[in-house]
Scaffold this motif. Structure first.
Motif, PDB file in Angstrom:
ATOM      1  N   HIS A   1      -1.352  -1.240  -6.224  1.00  0.00           N
ATOM      2  CA  HIS A   1      -2.560  -1.197  -5.295  1.00  0.00           C
ATOM      3  C   HIS A   1      -3.614  -2.345  -5.602  1.00  0.00           C
ATOM      4  O   HIS A   1      -4.218  -2.537  -4.397  1.00  0.00           O
ATOM      5  CB  HIS A   1      -3.154   0.226  -5.351  1.00  0.00           C
ATOM      6  CG  HIS A   1      -2.596   1.382  -4.614  1.00  0.00           C
ATOM      7  ND1 HIS A   1      -2.672   2.618  -5.262  1.00  0.00           N
ATOM      8  CD2 HIS A   1      -2.238   1.244  -3.426  1.00  0.00           C
ATOM      9  CE1 HIS A   1      -2.114   3.238  -4.264  1.00  0.00           C
ATOM     10  NE2 HIS A   1      -1.801   2.556  -3.168  1.00  0.00           N
TER      11      HIS A   1
ATOM     12  N   ARG B   1       1.201   2.078 -10.215  1.00  0.00           N
ATOM     13  CA  ARG B   1       0.316   2.636  -9.042  1.00  0.00           C
ATOM     14  C   ARG B   1      -0.804   1.665  -8.982  1.00  0.00           C
ATOM     15  O   ARG B   1      -1.371   1.074  -7.813  1.00  0.00           O
ATOM     16  CB  ARG B   1      -0.035   4.031  -8.990  1.00  0.00           C
ATOM     17  CG  ARG B   1      -0.773   4.230  -7.635  1.00  0.00           C
ATOM     18  CD  ARG B   1      -1.042   5.647  -7.493  1.00  0.00           C
ATOM     19  NE  ARG B   1      -1.378   6.161  -6.323  1.00  0.00           N
ATOM     20  CZ  ARG B   1      -1.060   7.463  -5.828  1.00  0.00           C
ATOM     21  NH1 ARG B   1      -0.592   8.397  -6.579  1.00  0.00           N
ATOM     22  NH2 ARG B   1      -1.527   7.765  -4.618  1.00  0.00           N
TER      23      ARG B   1
ATOM     24  N   GLY C   1       2.367   1.572  -3.360  1.00  0.00           N
ATOM     25  CA  GLY C   1       1.624   2.186  -4.585  1.00  0.00           C
ATOM     26  C   GLY C   1       1.419   3.702  -4.140  1.00  0.00           C
ATOM     27  O   GLY C   1       0.988   4.419  -5.284  1.00  0.00           O
TER      28      GLY C   1
ATOM     29  N   LEU D   1       0.805  -1.141  -0.082  1.00  0.00           N
ATOM     30  CA  LEU D   1       0.053  -0.082   0.020  1.00  0.00           C
ATOM     31  C   LEU D   1       0.751   1.154   0.048  1.00  0.00           C
ATOM     32  O   LEU D   1       0.642   2.192  -0.742  1.00  0.00           O
ATOM     33  CB  LEU D   1      -1.046   0.012   1.133  1.00  0.00           C
ATOM     34  CG  LEU D   1      -1.951  -0.952   1.183  1.00  0.00           C
ATOM     35  CD1 LEU D   1      -2.854  -0.909   2.435  1.00  0.00           C
ATOM     36  CD2 LEU D   1      -3.076  -0.690  -0.037  1.00  0.00           C
TER      37      LEU D   1
END
Length: 159
Positions: A88, A84, A74, A71
């Motif tokens: 994610h 990204r 990302g 997380l």
């Protein structure tokens, strides 16, 4: 879990192979390769046991550790970019698989499945510290956020 590992492996290949091919035949600094391998192989390595042995509680606990790192990784990627989205998506798929497993465990009264929760809670600070050590700056997300206050915002944005 298998989809998340496949996404991360595909992203690892796309991130590492083109720079290697562009540096062939030229003298250069290869230290970035060490960082890229560590940055990509540790999360993939922690997720692989859950793919191989999906019913193992220890494998699920190990796969809960890189969720926080993914997380944060990302968030550090450029907004509206494929890295990204992929990172994610992998983190959300892992989190969903682990939460579904915990819910099924509670429903069938196998309360030892709740050991996944401490691993998830431990994975977030580990990911935050690892991301800070690797230089993932989250300045753009928190510097202009008035909800956290001026003192905490200045601390987070000091670099």
């Amino acid at each position: 879990m298998a989809v998340a590992v496949a996404l991360l492996a595909m992203f690892a290949v796309l991130l590492v192979v083109p720079p290697i091919l562009s540096e062939v035949g030229r003298p250069s600094n290869w230290s970035w390769l060490v960082y890229a391998i560590v940055e990509l192989l540790i999360p993939i390595g922690l997720l692989i046991p859950a793919v191989i042995r999906p019913r193992s509680l220890i494998a699920a606990m190990a796969s809960a550790l890189p969720v926080g790192f993914l997380l944060l990784w990302g968030v550090a990627a450029e907004p509206m970019s494929w890295p990204r989205v992929v990172i994610h998506l992998a983190a959300i798929l892992c989190l969903a698989a682990l939460l579904i497993r915990m819910i099924r465990g509670i429903r069938t009264r196998r309360f030892r499945e709740l050991w996944i929760l401490p691993s998830l809670l431990l994975g977030v600070p580990i990911g935050y510290l690892a991301g800070g050590l690797m230089g993932f700056h989250i300045v753009t997300q928190y510097c202009q956020l008035p909800l956290i206050g001026a003192a905490l915002s200045s601390y987070l944005c000091s670099g």
